[in-house]
Design a protein around this motif. Structure first.
Motif, PDB file in Angstrom:
ATOM      1  N   TYR A  34       0.843  -1.198   0.000  1.00  0.00           N
ATOM      2  CA  TYR A  34       0.000   0.000   0.000  1.00  0.00           C
ATOM      3  C   TYR A  34       0.882   1.253   0.000  1.00  0.00           C
ATOM      4  N   THR A  35       0.293   2.319  -0.519  1.00  0.00           N
ATOM      5  CA  THR A  35       0.959   3.622  -0.449  1.00  0.00           C
ATOM      6  C   THR A  35       0.034   4.593   0.266  1.00  0.00           C
ATOM      7  N   ALA A  36       0.592   5.431   1.107  1.00  0.00           N
ATOM      8  CA  ALA A  36      -0.199   6.418   1.851  1.00  0.00           C
ATOM      9  C   ALA A  36      -0.482   7.596   0.931  1.00  0.00           C
ATOM     10  N   GLY A  37      -1.562   7.491   0.145  1.00  0.00           N
ATOM     11  CA  GLY A  37      -1.847   8.461  -0.901  1.00  0.00           C
ATOM     12  C   GLY A  37      -1.149   8.017  -2.173  1.00  0.00           C
ATOM     13  N   PRO A  38      -1.480   8.638  -3.310  1.00  0.00           N
ATOM     14  CA  PRO A  38      -0.851   8.246  -4.581  1.00  0.00           C
ATOM     15  C   PRO A  38       0.671   8.331  -4.480  1.00  0.00           C
ATOM     16  N   LEU A  39       1.339   7.286  -4.970  1.00  0.00           N
ATOM     17  CA  LEU A  39       2.801   7.271  -4.909  1.00  0.00           C
ATOM     18  C   LEU A  39       3.377   8.487  -5.628  1.00  0.00           C
TER      19      LEU A  39
END
Length: 652
Positions: A34-39
């Motif tokens: 997962y990424t915290a917001g768009p990478l």
């Protein structure tokens, strides 16, 4: 013929490419990532990553506990980081190194009690992440806000940073306002050099093009800024997310087309746009897009010699465009070993510069360069040739070493033995430190990194040339400015510019001199005149005392027989006492003229150093003798002084 030019700096910057590679390396292990917001700010890339098991989540709480999480290139807030760790998530930090540097700056400045002024877009994730690391922070988006803040808070100690991709013009205008208003301000230029270069290149390309296509996601601030810059200089500028955004037939009839792309635009999309425009314009490719891409992705290695263009000059480092994705820089300490090197006199923005690759940092996307090390390699060859040619170099003495001094010549350490410094034996060599000298290279042993030089050799050569000229022109009466070199009991030797002359002790002063050091000092600059010379024997006699200072001339101009003058007793003789009338002029008071009675010795009445009044009774100008009488002033009958000349002559 129509031509399409792709900006050299188009597409992924180092930070974005690094973030994607980190995410893909985790996704390739078969686990959900997962990424915290768009990478990055590009929908196409985000969708591609989901196909590889890498999912973007704006809401931290929607990320499963214990999941692998990639921190995006823009970074995240401290609160988001804390919450992810509480959930047991494994964090892979892909924050852009340039953003990470700002995090460190604001944390350090906050610890010093300074208020942080962050210039950037207020809602941008990078800006929010930076602000979260400040103890107190104000976000400024334009000069008007900066002016309003400064009017109310000019007394506050502030430190200024900027969003890495922010508009430099706005940043500069804001800092000008703040500098003029704030009493204590630290300004950190944190705009990414790659952003600067991308924008400068886009402006240049647009100014020479009929049509510009800017590729980037609509949510990408740096892509939108590229579009705005290009539109200012080329009215026919199109902003698209991919090749589908280009209308059919668009660009036909144009001769020069430029393609620029934001830092979040993948190479695949740039290639699609390039291919479509090539087909539309029916252009025969002379260089494939793959070849163009390969040029920008090439990797440099430690030890390589490279050539780049200077793009930015800072107090601590120089930014250099090497034509690759990594940012090249030269620390100012690696420019030159010459202590007199002045940056402003030697390098300028836009200059081409050669350098040596010291270190490639793949983590930070930087390449450390050294100019002085490359120069050193060249300069070793120059100094080797100088041994044969005898060339003389200007240098500065930097240190004293056992047995000699150290100089810097062309950035290379040169040892000069004490015997070759030109100073006398046992002289204090430390007096030469920081002085400018001329040195001749006498020995170079490159394997041992040893260079030996001589200051004495060029000095002696210059001295011989000067001496030859002096002997051609010198004559009695010639006046020279010289330097006192040494003393003997009978005089002083003076260097008059390559030739030594001697001032006899009798020519030093009109007064009595016991030793030359009573009048002169070693190293003193003096004006002398030639009173005699022998060219065959190379001997020169010099005069130092001036005719106008002759005390006898002063005496004859001011005193006459019959004058009463105060005199100082300086010496006793059996036949009388000598007294100083003027410095350098003495007269004799015969024993019969000391008192109005008969005395056996002068010291019965007088003492050395005593000052008494005496009458001048006789002046012999030819023999420069003066007769004085105290008795004449005591004897009411004013008896004429006895004839004493015969006794004086016998005594002498």
């Amino acid at each position: 013929m129509a031509k399409i030019t792709v900006a050299k700096n188009a597409g992924y910057c180092y930070g974005v490419r690094r973030a994607i590679e980190k995410a893909e390396s985790l996704g390739g292990k078969g686990q959900k990532v997962y990424t915290a917001g768009p990478l990055i700010h590009n929908k196409f890339v985000v969708e591609q990553l989901e196909g590889k098991g890498i999912f973007s989540r704006e809401d931290i709480e929607s990320i499963p506990d214990g999941a692998a999480v990639v921190v995006r290139a823009h970074g995240i807030t401290l609160e988001q980081q804390r919450r992810l760790l509480e959930k047991g998530c494994q964090l892979e930090d892909a924050t852009c190194p340039h953003v990470g540097r700002i995090h460190r700056i604001v944390e350090e400045e906050s610890e010093k009690g300074r208020h942080i002024l962050l210039i950037g877009a207020g809602k941008h994730p990078e800006v929010l992440g930076i602000a979260s690391r400040c103890k107190s922070c104000t976000i400024l988006e334009n000069p008007a806000q900066a002016e309003e803040w400064a009017e109310k808070n000019s007394q506050i100690a502030v430190s200024v940073v900027s969003q890495t991709t922010f508009n430099r013009e706005i940043f500069v205008n804001c800092t000008k306002i703040l500098k003029n208003a704030c009493k204590s301000i630290n300004i950190f230029d944190t705009i990414c050099n790659a952003t600067d270069e991308r924008q400068k290149e886009a402006r240049t390309l647009a100014s020479g093009s009929d049509l510009v296509i800017v590729i980037g996601d609509q949510t990408s601030s740096n892509s939108r800024r590229l579009y705005e810059i290009c539109l200012q200089v080329c009215p026919d500028t199109l902003f698209v997310e991919n090749a589908k955004g280009i209308p059919e037939g668009y660009g036909r009839g144009k001769q020069a087309i430029a393609i620029a792309a934001g830092a979040s635009t993948p190479d695949l999309i740039i290639k699609e746009v390039y291919d479509k425009m090539t087909d539309e314009m029916n252009i025969q490719e002379t260089e494939s897009f793959a070849e163009l891409l390969e040029q920008t992705l090439k990797t440099l290695h430690t030890g390589e010699k490279v050539t780049g263009v200077i793009t930015q000059i800072n107090p601590t480092d120089i930014h250099v465009d090497l034509g690759v994705k990594q940012a090249g820089y030269i620390p100012t300490t690696e420019l030159s070993d010459d202590p007199n090197y002045v940056i402003a006199d030697n390098i300028h923005i836009g200059d081409e510069i050669e350098a040596y690759v010291m270190r490639v940092n793949d983590q930070e996307g930087t390449i450390m360069l050294s100019k002085k090390r490359l120069d050193a390699v060249k300069n070793w060859e120059v100094l080797e040739k100088a041994v044969e040619t005898g060339e003389v170099y200007d240098c500065v003495i930097t240190d004293v070493n056992k047995g000699g001094v150290i100089a810097n010549v062309l950035g290379i350490r040169v040892f000069i033995p004490a015997s070759q410094t030109g100073l006398p034996r046992e002289a204090d060599l430390s007096q030469m430190v920081k002085t400018h000298q001329k040195v001749r290279i006498t020995e170079v042993t490159r394997p041992r990194r040893r260079v030996v030089g001589s200051i004495k050799a060029p000095l002696m050569e210059a001295r011989r040339e000067a001496a030859a000229k002096i002997w051609e022109e010198i004559e009695v009466g010639s006046v020279y400015t010289g330097t006192v070199k040494s003393f003997t009991s009978y005089g002083a030797f003076v260097d008059i510019g390559g030739v030594d002359g001697m001032i006899h002790i009798s020519e030093l002063s009109w007064s009595r001199v016991k030793h030359p050091s009573d009048v002169l000092k070693i190293g003193q600059t003096v004006e002398v005149y030639v009173i005699a010379l022998d060219k065959e024997k190379k001997k020169i006699s010099l005069g130092y005392k001036k005719a106008e200072d002759n005390p006898w001339t002063k005496f004859e101009s001011n005193y006459n027989v019959g004058d009463v003058v105060p005199v100082k007793i300086v010496k006793f003789m059996p036949f009388g006492a000598f007294a100083e009338v003027l410095p350098g002029v003495d007269g004799l008071i015969h024993i019969s003229q000391i008192a109005d009675r008969r005395i056996g010795k002068p010291e019965e009445v007088l003492t050395i150093g005593e000052t008494v009044n005496a009458k001048i009774t006789d002046i012999d100008s030819e023999k420069k003798k003066i007769s004085l009488s105290i008795r004449a002033l005591l004897d009411a009958s004013n008896t004429e002084p006895e004839e004493v000349e015969a006794e004086e002559n016998d005594a002498e």
